[in-house]
Scaffold this motif. Structure first.
Motif, PDB file in Angstrom:
ATOM      1  N   PHE A  83       0.835  -1.198   0.000  1.00 52.45           N
ATOM      2  CA  PHE A  83       0.000   0.000   0.000  1.00 52.45           C
ATOM      3  C   PHE A  83       0.867   1.243   0.000  1.00 52.45           C
ATOM      4  O   PHE A  83       1.993   1.237   0.510  1.00 52.45           O
ATOM      5  CB  PHE A  83      -0.862   0.067   1.267  1.00 52.45           C
ATOM      6  CG  PHE A  83      -1.974  -0.935   1.317  1.00 52.45           C
ATOM      7  CD1 PHE A  83      -3.237  -0.629   0.806  1.00 52.45           C
ATOM      8  CD2 PHE A  83      -1.764  -2.195   1.868  1.00 52.45           C
ATOM      9  CE1 PHE A  83      -4.266  -1.565   0.851  1.00 52.45           C
ATOM     10  CE2 PHE A  83      -2.784  -3.135   1.927  1.00 52.45           C
ATOM     11  CZ  PHE A  83      -4.040  -2.820   1.417  1.00 52.45           C
ATOM     12  N   GLY A  84       0.312   2.310  -0.587  1.00 55.63           N
ATOM     13  CA  GLY A  84       0.858   3.633  -0.344  1.00 55.63           C
ATOM     14  C   GLY A  84      -0.197   4.360   0.463  1.00 55.63           C
ATOM     15  O   GLY A  84      -1.393   4.157   0.243  1.00 55.63           O
ATOM     16  N   GLY A  85       0.234   5.148   1.412  1.00 53.30           N
ATOM     17  CA  GLY A  85      -0.751   5.866   2.228  1.00 53.30           C
ATOM     18  C   GLY A  85      -0.478   7.357   2.180  1.00 53.30           C
ATOM     19  O   GLY A  85       0.624   7.795   2.516  1.00 53.30           O
ATOM     20  N   ARG A  86      -1.466   8.146   1.765  1.00 57.48           N
ATOM     21  CA  ARG A  86      -1.262   9.587   1.677  1.00 57.48           C
ATOM     22  C   ARG A  86      -1.931  10.288   2.847  1.00 57.48           C
ATOM     23  O   ARG A  86      -3.076  10.030   3.186  1.00 57.48           O
ATOM     24  CB  ARG A  86      -1.865  10.142   0.384  1.00 57.48           C
ATOM     25  CG  ARG A  86      -1.482  11.592   0.130  1.00 57.48           C
ATOM     26  CD  ARG A  86      -2.383  12.259  -0.886  1.00 57.48           C
ATOM     27  NE  ARG A  86      -1.857  13.553  -1.342  1.00 57.48           N
ATOM     28  CZ  ARG A  86      -1.881  14.664  -0.622  1.00 57.48           C
ATOM     29  NH1 ARG A  86      -2.410  14.685   0.595  1.00 57.48           N
ATOM     30  NH2 ARG A  86      -1.378  15.789  -1.116  1.00 57.48           N
ATOM     31  N   ILE A  87      -1.157  11.148   3.444  1.00 51.51           N
ATOM     32  CA  ILE A  87      -1.677  11.962   4.525  1.00 51.51           C
ATOM     33  C   ILE A  87      -2.696  12.933   3.940  1.00 51.51           C
ATOM     34  O   ILE A  87      -2.620  13.278   2.765  1.00 51.51           O
ATOM     35  CB  ILE A  87      -0.499  12.715   5.181  1.00 51.51           C
ATOM     36  CG1 ILE A  87      -0.831  13.096   6.604  1.00 51.51           C
ATOM     37  CG2 ILE A  87      -0.105  13.923   4.354  1.00 51.51           C
ATOM     38  CD1 ILE A  87       0.422  13.489   7.371  1.00 51.51           C
ATOM     39  N   LEU A  88      -3.671  13.360   4.753  1.00 52.95           N
ATOM     40  CA  LEU A  88      -4.719  14.210   4.187  1.00 52.95           C
ATOM     41  C   LEU A  88      -4.258  15.638   3.931  1.00 52.95           C
ATOM     42  O   LEU A  88      -4.343  16.139   2.830  1.00 52.95           O
ATOM     43  CB  LEU A  88      -5.937  14.227   5.102  1.00 52.95           C
ATOM     44  CG  LEU A  88      -6.866  13.034   4.942  1.00 52.95           C
ATOM     45  CD1 LEU A  88      -8.135  13.249   5.733  1.00 52.95           C
ATOM     46  CD2 LEU A  88      -7.201  12.802   3.475  1.00 52.95           C
ATOM     47  N   ARG A  89      -3.842  16.284   4.981  1.00 48.67           N
ATOM     48  CA  ARG A  89      -3.417  17.689   4.806  1.00 48.67           C
ATOM     49  C   ARG A  89      -1.904  17.721   4.964  1.00 48.67           C
ATOM     50  O   ARG A  89      -1.345  16.979   5.782  1.00 48.67           O
ATOM     51  CB  ARG A  89      -4.051  18.579   5.878  1.00 48.67           C
ATOM     52  CG  ARG A  89      -5.509  18.323   6.096  1.00 48.67           C
ATOM     53  CD  ARG A  89      -6.387  19.128   5.136  1.00 48.67           C
ATOM     54  NE  ARG A  89      -7.733  18.567   5.142  1.00 48.67           N
ATOM     55  CZ  ARG A  89      -8.514  18.450   4.057  1.00 48.67           C
ATOM     56  NH1 ARG A  89      -8.080  18.836   2.886  1.00 48.67           N
ATOM     57  NH2 ARG A  89      -9.710  17.934   4.149  1.00 48.67           N
ATOM     58  N   SER A  90      -1.249  18.563   4.204  1.00 48.98           N
ATOM     59  CA  SER A  90       0.200  18.580   4.354  1.00 48.98           C
ATOM     60  C   SER A  90       0.558  18.954   5.776  1.00 48.98           C
ATOM     61  O   SER A  90      -0.107  19.743   6.421  1.00 48.98           O
ATOM     62  CB  SER A  90       0.861  19.529   3.367  1.00 48.98           C
ATOM     63  OG  SER A  90      -0.080  20.324   2.765  1.00 48.98           O
TER      64      SER A  90
END
Ligand code: CTP
Ligand code: MN
Length: 622
Positions: free
Chosen positions: A207-214
Motif C-alpha cells: 500500500f501507499g498511504g497519503r496523509i490528508l493535509r500537508s
C-alpha cells in the motif's frame, strides 16, 4: 483446460503478437530483448526458445505466479468463473498453505478493511471521502483503484486483523503492523488515504498511504516495505489497471505519482503507470516492455524531474524501447492538467508535444549553450552517449540525423564519433556493440539458427545439396558443385563424416572431370558411412517448427528450386560459422591485454558483423 485458453491466460501477462499460426512475445521467465516466446493456441502450449520453458496454461500460471498445482487451478477457475468444489480444509492443511499465499490473503483483507473504513465509517466518509471528492475523483475511480482509508487509532487495523484470525507473524511480515518490544502491535498506516498496489495478476502486494493535509512533521506518503510478495523495483503502480490500454495503444505513459495515475485514468488516459515510491528501475521498464515497445515519459519540468528523465531515457534505450518525452506547461502536473482541460485537448496536446529524446534534450538547454562551440560539442557528445545505446542501426541513424539537423552538425562527423564511442564501450563492456543487426525478427531468427541449427546440421544440409544437385548447373559456366567448392574453400568442418564425404566427392569431380554420384561415393564405404549418407539425403534432422518454417521454401520443394537450396545451404552455414566466431570473439575480448589487440579484434568483429548482416539480408532473414 478447455476454458483456460493458453493465448488468453498467457496474454494476460505477455504482449503477444501474431506470427503465422502462433503468437510471439517476450519471455516472462528470462530477460530477453527480442521475442522468442511462442504460444500455440492450437496445441494449447507455450514454448520459449530462449530459456526452454514450455507448458500449458496451468504450468504457465504455476511458474509465473509461483503457485502450486492446486493453487493454479484455483486461479484459473476464478478467472473463468468456474466453480470448483473443494473439501473444507483441515486445520493442518490451512497451516500448510504457502506463506506467500497467506501474505496475499492478508493484503486483500486489509484492502477490504480500509475500503470499508472509507465508505462506511463516519470518520472515513466525512474526512477522507470528502477529500477525495475535493480532488475530483469519481466513485468509479475510487472503486477501480480500490482506495481506502486508515483511521486514527494506533492499532485499529492490527486489532481487527488479530480478532479475525490473521496471523500476527504475517501482519509484521507484510509491514502492515509494527511490533513493540513488549509484543503489542500498532499500525503502519494511520489517518491516510490508502492506495493498494497490485502486481500484474491483480493481487495486492503493498500500500501507499497519503496523509490528508500537508503536515511538515510527517511524510506525505508512507509506503509498504519490501516483502516476499512486494519487490518494489519490479512493480509499477497502476499497471494492473493499465495493461489492457497499454496493449491497445501500444504505448505506456510513465508518470510520477499515484494521484497522477488516478487522474489520468479517470480522464480516459488509461495507459498511465507510475513507479511507486522508488526512482524508476530497469526491471520496471522490462515490465513495460512485456506489453509494448513504446514508452512516453511524462516527468515534472523541475530540475529533479529533468534529471530523472535523462536517466530514464538511457535505461529505456538500452532495453530497446522507443522513447518519447512529454513536458506539460509550467505549473502543471498530469493531475492538474487533465482537470484543467477536456480530454480532446489533452490527447491532442500529448500528441503534439511528444518529442523524441534528442529534441527533448535540446529543448532543455539554455539559448547561450548552443552559441558556445565547446559547450555545444559537450552536449553533442552527451547525446551520442545515449544514441550509442541503441542497437537498431536504422533508428540510430535517424537520431544522428536529428542531432545533425537540430544542432547543425555534420552527420559524418557524428557518425565517426559514434563509432569511436561504440568501440570504447565495446572495450569497457567486453562485448560487441551490435553495430549491425537491427530488427527484432533478425535476432530471433538468428537465435533460432543458433539453437536449432548447429553447424553440424548445416554441414549435413550442404552435403545434401551437393550430393543431390552438385551436377546441375548453377550458372552458365559453373556447376552447383563448383559454386559450393568456391564458397567453402578454406572452411573448417566440424563433422568428420561430412568433411570426408565432401572431399571425396570433390576429388572425384575435379580430377576426373566426371560427375560423381551418390552410389559412386559410397560403394566402397563401410556400413556406418553408407548409413550416414543415406541419412543426410533423406533426413530432415528433426527440424523444429521454427526452423522448418524458416527453411520452408527449401524444405518443401527442393527439386523445383535447387539453386535456391544450394545458395541458402551455403548461406546458412556461413551465417552460423560467422555467428560462432563472433561469439568467440565476444568472449575472447576478456583475454586480450593490450589496447592494440582489442582494437584489432574490434575491426575484425565489425567486418564479421557486416558480413553476417549481409548474409541475413540475402537469406531473407534480415
Ligand atoms: N512519494 C513517496 N513518498 C513521499 C513523497 C512521494 O513515496 N514522501 C511518491 C509517491 O508514489 C507519489 C510520488 O512519489 O505518488 C509523487 O509525489 P507527489 O507528486 O508529491 O505526489 P502525488 O501523487 O502527485 O500526490 P498529490 O497530488 O496528492 O500531492
Ligand atoms: Mn500531484
Amino acid at each position: 483446460m478447455n476454458a483456460a485458453r493458453v493465448d488468453e491466460v498467457v496474454g494476460e501477462f505477455v504482449n503477444l503478437k501474431k506470427r503465422g499460426v502462433n503468437l510471439l512475445g517476450l519471455c516472462p521467465f528470462h530477460n530477453e530483448k527480442t521475442p522468442s516466446f511462442t504460444v500455440s493456441p492450437a496445441k494449447g502450449i507455450y514454448k520459449c526458445f530462449g530459456c526452454g520453458k514450455a507448458g500449458n496454461s496451468v504450468n504457465f500460471i504455476m511458474d509465473h505466479e509461483s503457485l502450486s498445482y492446486p493453487e493454479a487451478l484455483r486461479y484459473l477457475a476464478d478467472k473463468y468463473n468456474i466453480e470448483i468444489e473443494e473439501t473444507v480444509l483441515a486445520k493442518e492443511e490451512i497451516e500448510q498453505k504457502t506463506e506467500r499465499d497467506s501474505l496475499y490473503i492478508l493484503m486483500s483483507a486489509a484492502q477490504k478493511y480500509y475500503s470499508e473504513r472509507l465508505h462506511e465509517d463516519e470518520e472515513g466518509k466525512t474526512i477522507a471521502l470528502t477529500y477525495l471528492k475535493e480532488r475530483a475523483l469519481t466513485p468509479k475511480t475510487i472503486e477501480g483503484f480500490q482506495l481506502g482509508w486508515s483511521s486514527l487509532g494506533r492499532d485499529d487495523f492490527s486489532q481487527w486483523a488479530i480478532k479475525n484470525g490473521y496471523n500476527r507473524e504475517y501482519l509484521v511480515k507484510t509491514g502492515m503492523s509494527f511490533e513493540t518490544e513488549q509484543g503489542s502491535l500498532f499500525d503502519r498506516f494511520r489517518e491516510r488515504i490508502m492506495f493498494p498496489i497490485h502486481n500484474i495478476a491483480g493481487k495486492i502486494v503493498g500500500f501507499g498511504g497519503r496523509i490528508l493535509r500537508s503536515n511538515a512533521k510527517e511524510a506525505k506518503y508512507i509506503n509498504s516495505p519490501e516483502t516476499d510478495i512486494y519487490n518494489k523495483s519490479k512493480i509499477l503502480y497502476g499497471l494492473f489497471q493499465a495493461r489492457k490500454a497499454i496493449r491497445q495503444r501500444d504505448e505506456a505513459l510513465l508518470v510520477e505519482g499515484y494521484m497522477d495515475v488516478l487522474a489520468l485514468h479517470q480522464a480516459g488516459i488509461e495507459h498511465a503507470v507510475a513507479s511507486s515510491g522508488t526512482s524508476l528501475t530497469d526491471d520496471q521498464l522490462r515490465l513495460v516492455k512485456r506489453f509494448t515497445d513504446n514508452i512516453t515519459f511524462l516527468f515534472d519540468g523541475d530540475a529533479a524531474g529533468q534529471k530523472a528523465a535523462l536517466r530514464a531515457i538511457d535505461m529505456a534505450l538500452e532495453l530497446e524501447l522507443n522513447v518519447k518525452m512529454l513536458l506539460l506547461p509550467a505549473d502543471h502536473d498530469p493531475d492538474s492538467f487533465v482537470k484543467a482541460y477536456d480530454i480532446e485537448y489533452v490527447e491532442q496536446y500529448f500528441k503534439d508535444h511528444s518529442q523524441n529524446f534528442i529534441a527533448f534534450r535540446i529543448g532543455l538547454l539554455p539559448e547561450d549553450v548552443l552559441r558556445d562551440p565547446i559547450k555545444k560539442s559537450e552536449i553533442v557528445r552527451e547525446m551520442l552517449n545515449s544514441v550509442v545505446l541503441i542497437k537498431d542501426i536504422i533508428k540510430r541513424n535517424l537520431y544522428l540525423r536529428e542531432i545533425s539537423k537540430l544542432l547543425d552538425f555534420d552527420e559524418k562527423v557524428l557518425n565517426d564519433e559514434l563509432r569511436r564511442m561504440a568501440a570504447s564501450k565495446f572495450k569497457k563492456d567486453n562485448k560487441a556493440p551490435d553495430l549491425t543487426l537491427a530488427e527484432p525478427q533478425v535476432i530471433s531468427q538468428e537465435q533460432a539458427i543458433r539453437s536449432q541449427a548447429t553447424a553440424v546440421n548445416q554441414e549435413k544440409q550442404l552435403l545434401k545439396v551437393l550430393l543431390l544437385y552438385g551436377s546441375r548447373m548453377y550458372t552458365d559456366d559453373m556447376t552447383s558443385a563448383q559454386f559450393i567448392y568456391r564458397e567453402t574453400s578454406g572452411m573448417e568442418w566440424e563433422n568428420d563424416h561430412c568433411r570426408i564425404l565432401f572431399e571425396r566427392y570433390r576429388e572425384a569431380t575435379e580430377q576426373e572431370n566426371n560427375l560423381a554420384d551418390v552410389n559412386f561415393l559410397i560403394h566402397d564405404q563401410p556400413e556406418e558411412m553408407r548409413r550416414f549418407v543415406y541419412d543426410v539425403i533423406t533426413e530432415r534432422y528433426q527440424l523444429s517448427p521454427g526452423w522448418e518454417k524458416f527453411l520452408r521454401r527449401t524444405v518443401v520443394s527442393p527439386d523445383a528450386n535447387y539453386k535456391e537450396e544450394v545458395k541458402s545451404a551455403i548461406g546458412y552455414l556461413k551465417f552460423t560459422k560467422i555467428s560462432k566466431i563472433v561469439e568467440e570473439n565476444q568472449k575472447g575480448v576478456a583475454l586480450l591485454e593490450t589496447d592494440e589487440a582489442i582494437d584489432e579484434l574490434f575491426m575484425l568483429q565489425q567486418v564479421l558483423l557486416n558480413m553476417r548482416k549481409q548474409l541475413a539480408v540475402e537469406l531473407g532473414i534480415g
